[in-house]
Design a protein around this motif. Structure first.
Motif, PDB file in Angstrom:
ATOM      1  N   LEU A 255       0.860  -1.370  -0.104  1.00  0.00           N
ATOM      2  CA  LEU A 255      -0.040   0.156  -0.165  1.00  0.00           C
ATOM      3  C   LEU A 255       0.769   1.099   0.132  1.00  0.00           C
ATOM      4  N   GLY A 256       2.190   1.260   0.093  1.00  0.00           N
ATOM      5  CA  GLY A 256       3.065   2.343   0.172  1.00  0.00           C
ATOM      6  C   GLY A 256       2.932   2.959   1.480  1.00  0.00           C
ATOM      7  N   LEU A 257       2.498   2.614   2.403  1.00  0.00           N
ATOM      8  CA  LEU A 257       2.279   3.291   3.959  1.00  0.00           C
ATOM      9  C   LEU A 257       3.590   3.739   4.308  1.00  0.00           C
ATOM     10  N   ALA A 258       3.524   5.096   4.843  1.00  0.00           N
ATOM     11  CA  ALA A 258       4.744   5.622   5.809  1.00  0.00           C
ATOM     12  C   ALA A 258       5.025   4.706   6.573  1.00  0.00           C
ATOM     13  N   ARG A 259       6.286   4.846   7.124  1.00  0.00           N
ATOM     14  CA  ARG A 259       6.932   3.884   8.233  1.00  0.00           C
ATOM     15  C   ARG A 259       5.751   4.089   9.430  1.00  0.00           C
ATOM     16  N   GLU A 260       5.425   5.063   9.753  1.00  0.00           N
ATOM     17  CA  GLU A 260       5.036   5.246  11.131  1.00  0.00           C
ATOM     18  C   GLU A 260       3.519   4.596  10.873  1.00  0.00           C
ATOM     19  N   ASP A 261       2.907   4.773   9.651  1.00  0.00           N
ATOM     20  CA  ASP A 261       1.458   4.006   9.625  1.00  0.00           C
ATOM     21  C   ASP A 261       1.641   2.500   9.553  1.00  0.00           C
ATOM     22  N   ALA A 262       2.622   2.103   8.791  1.00  0.00           N
ATOM     23  CA  ALA A 262       2.986   0.543   8.687  1.00  0.00           C
ATOM     24  C   ALA A 262       3.163  -0.054   9.831  1.00  0.00           C
ATOM     25  N   ILE A 263       3.698   0.753  10.921  1.00  0.00           N
ATOM     26  CA  ILE A 263       3.816   0.051  12.328  1.00  0.00           C
ATOM     27  C   ILE A 263       2.528   0.090  13.205  1.00  0.00           C
ATOM     28  N   VAL A 264       1.506   0.722  12.719  1.00  0.00           N
ATOM     29  CA  VAL A 264       0.247   1.042  13.293  1.00  0.00           C
ATOM     30  C   VAL A 264      -0.711  -0.329  12.715  1.00  0.00           C
ATOM     31  N   LEU A 265      -0.388  -0.544  11.336  1.00  0.00           N
ATOM     32  CA  LEU A 265      -1.123  -1.620  10.557  1.00  0.00           C
ATOM     33  C   LEU A 265      -0.558  -3.054  11.199  1.00  0.00           C
ATOM     34  N   GLN A 266       0.733  -3.047  11.665  1.00  0.00           N
ATOM     35  CA  GLN A 266       1.348  -4.448  11.944  1.00  0.00           C
ATOM     36  C   GLN A 266       0.917  -4.419  13.502  1.00  0.00           C
ATOM     37  N   PHE A 267       0.848  -3.595  14.382  1.00  0.00           N
ATOM     38  CA  PHE A 267       0.475  -3.883  15.682  1.00  0.00           C
ATOM     39  C   PHE A 267      -0.962  -3.907  15.873  1.00  0.00           C
ATOM     40  N   CYS A 268      -1.684  -3.050  15.412  1.00  0.00           N
ATOM     41  CA  CYS A 268      -3.099  -3.253  15.448  1.00  0.00           C
ATOM     42  C   CYS A 268      -3.870  -4.358  14.631  1.00  0.00           C
ATOM     43  N   GLY A 269      -2.895  -4.606  13.807  1.00  0.00           N
ATOM     44  CA  GLY A 269      -3.814  -5.601  12.800  1.00  0.00           C
ATOM     45  C   GLY A 269      -3.508  -7.192  13.182  1.00  0.00           C
ATOM     46  N   SER A 270      -2.629  -7.141  14.032  1.00  0.00           N
ATOM     47  CA  SER A 270      -1.748  -8.755  14.424  1.00  0.00           C
ATOM     48  C   SER A 270      -2.255  -8.977  15.891  1.00  0.00           C
ATOM     49  N   LYS A 271      -2.927  -8.077  16.476  1.00  0.00           N
ATOM     50  CA  LYS A 271      -3.409  -8.659  17.990  1.00  0.00           C
ATOM     51  C   LYS A 271      -4.830  -8.878  18.099  1.00  0.00           C
ATOM     52  N   LYS A 272      -5.232  -9.683  19.172  1.00  0.00           N
ATOM     53  CA  LYS A 272      -6.652  -9.780  19.632  1.00  0.00           C
ATOM     54  C   LYS A 272      -6.917  -9.432  20.797  1.00  0.00           C
ATOM     55  N   SER A 273      -7.989  -9.056  21.469  1.00  0.00           N
ATOM     56  CA  SER A 273      -8.271  -8.620  22.552  1.00  0.00           C
ATOM     57  C   SER A 273      -8.842  -9.546  23.450  1.00  0.00           C
ATOM     58  N   LEU A 274      -8.150  -9.659  24.597  1.00  0.00           N
ATOM     59  CA  LEU A 274      -8.500 -10.549  25.649  1.00  0.00           C
ATOM     60  C   LEU A 274      -9.622  -9.763  26.514  1.00  0.00           C
ATOM     61  N   ALA A 275      -9.452  -8.530  26.669  1.00  0.00           N
ATOM     62  CA  ALA A 275     -10.362  -7.776  27.483  1.00  0.00           C
ATOM     63  C   ALA A 275     -11.715  -7.552  27.004  1.00  0.00           C
ATOM     64  N   THR A 276     -11.818  -7.729  25.527  1.00  0.00           N
ATOM     65  CA  THR A 276     -13.252  -7.937  24.876  1.00  0.00           C
ATOM     66  C   THR A 276     -13.894  -9.424  24.645  1.00  0.00           C
ATOM     67  N   GLY A 277     -12.785 -10.175  24.340  1.00  0.00           N
ATOM     68  CA  GLY A 277     -13.210 -11.558  24.277  1.00  0.00           C
ATOM     69  C   GLY A 277     -13.614 -12.336  25.285  1.00  0.00           C
ATOM     70  N   VAL A 278     -13.203 -11.902  26.561  1.00  0.00           N
ATOM     71  CA  VAL A 278     -13.576 -12.896  27.425  1.00  0.00           C
ATOM     72  C   VAL A 278     -15.179 -12.622  27.820  1.00  0.00           C
ATOM     73  N   PRO A 279     -15.330 -11.310  28.126  1.00  0.00           N
ATOM     74  CA  PRO A 279     -16.877 -10.978  28.225  1.00  0.00           C
ATOM     75  C   PRO A 279     -17.681 -11.423  27.135  1.00  0.00           C
ATOM     76  N   ILE A 280     -17.111 -11.317  25.910  1.00  0.00           N
ATOM     77  CA  ILE A 280     -18.092 -11.621  24.628  1.00  0.00           C
ATOM     78  C   ILE A 280     -18.502 -13.178  24.808  1.00  0.00           C
TER      79      ILE A 280
END
Length: 323
Positions: A255-280
């Protein structure tokens, strides 16, 4: 030793202790009903606080990076579920744990750790706030819909009760909306007592976990799962995380993302929320099914923290060297 303390999540140790307590002293009879009622109340409080913490100013400040946010949401709610469906072909683990792997892939991203790791890596923190917040907000609706559709497709849809939609509205969505609408009046209190409210968040999750695993232990959970199956489950969680980290890295470059935005994609896109998953999970599934369904999520939670902590430090050090 300090790095070890940074990587290991103290909350995960509390979760392990809670599971151990439920394994040796499970709630039964009246105690189980009381624990279940307390867990339901904790879920309502948890989502009220999630709504109260959501800042509209932070949302508007980073909402301009629409390409980044669409890529992150697409990874979270499309790519991850496809991987989850692929894991259903692994017949060496019990069906309930395979269902847990699929459930794990249908959850939204984390908020606090995604933002924290983005900051350590010198990424776009404002955009991380937006991506993680949108992911959690959409997850309240999208995750139950994906669970209903995909788990029915693989033959585990009967785990979902008919009253799930009503429970989602009353226990998740309504408290979230009320909390967010109340933010103008309670934001000062929330900001002044973030540490205390963080402990309330964690306490609510521990209540749900204790109630869920108590019911599962009473149903014979630990007689149904072997050590080899647990090791295989951990290996699958690692494989899922590696696959998504590589995918987000490649997608950011494509996508040609800037370094700062590519970092957001990697960290926000790769994780799953325990805090949301447990109550759901506590709302969607019968009590006896929640324990084994949460096992993959608890393993993935710690694995993602360890991996992303290492990545964030490396990205941050590289950014310092280029200055």
């Amino acid at each position: 030793m300090r790095r070890l303390r940074d990587i290991l999540d103290p909350f995960l140790l509390l979760l392990v202790c809670t599971v151990a307590l439920a394994s040796f002293l499970p709630a039964r009879g009246d105690a189980a009903r009381i624990a279940g009622a307390a867990a339901d109340a904790g879920i309502v409080l948890l989502f009220f606080l999630h709504g109260a913490k959501l800042s509209r100013e932070a949302i508007w400040s980073g909402a301009r990076a629409w390409k980044l946010h669409l890529a992150t949401l697409g990874t979270t709610f499309a790519v991850f579920p496809l991987i989850g469906l692929a894991t259903q072909q692994v017949g060496a683990i019990p069906p309930s744990m395979r269902a847990g792997l699929l459930f794990l892939t249908l959850l939204p991203s984390t908020v606090q750790s995604s933002i924290a790791f983005t900051a350590i890596a010198r990424g776009n923190v404002a955009a991380a706030v937006v991506s993680a917040s949108f992911s959690n907000l959409l997850g309240i609706v999208l995750t139950p819909l994906l669970v209903a559709g995909l788990m029915e497709r693989i033959g585990t849809g009967n785990l979902i009760s008919l009253s799930s939609v009503e429970d989602i509205l009353l226990q998740l969505l309504l408290p979230f909306i009320v909390g967010h609408l109340a933010r103008p009046w309670i934001s000062g209190f929330v900001n002044r007592h973030r540490a205390m409210l963080g402990r309330v968040d964690r306490g609510s999750i521990l209540l749900v976990v204790y109630s869920a695993f108590s019911a599962a232990v009473v149903e014979g959970l630990w007689h149904q799962v072997s050590r080899d199956e647990l090791l295989l489950l951990a290996g699958l969680c690692i494989a899922i995380l590696v696959a998504v980290l590589l995918f987000t890295l490649a997608l950011g470059r494509l996508l040609g993302l800037a370094r700062e935005d590519a970092i957001v994609l990697q960290f926000c896109g790769s994780k799953k929320s325990l805090a949301t998953g447990v109550p759901i999970a506590g709302v969607l599934f019968p009590a006896s099914a929640v324990g084994p369904i949460l096992l993959p999520l608890m393993l993935f939670h710690q694995i993602q923290l360890m991996a992303c902590a290492v990545l964030a430090r490396r990205y941050g050090a590289a950014a310092e060297r280029t200055r």
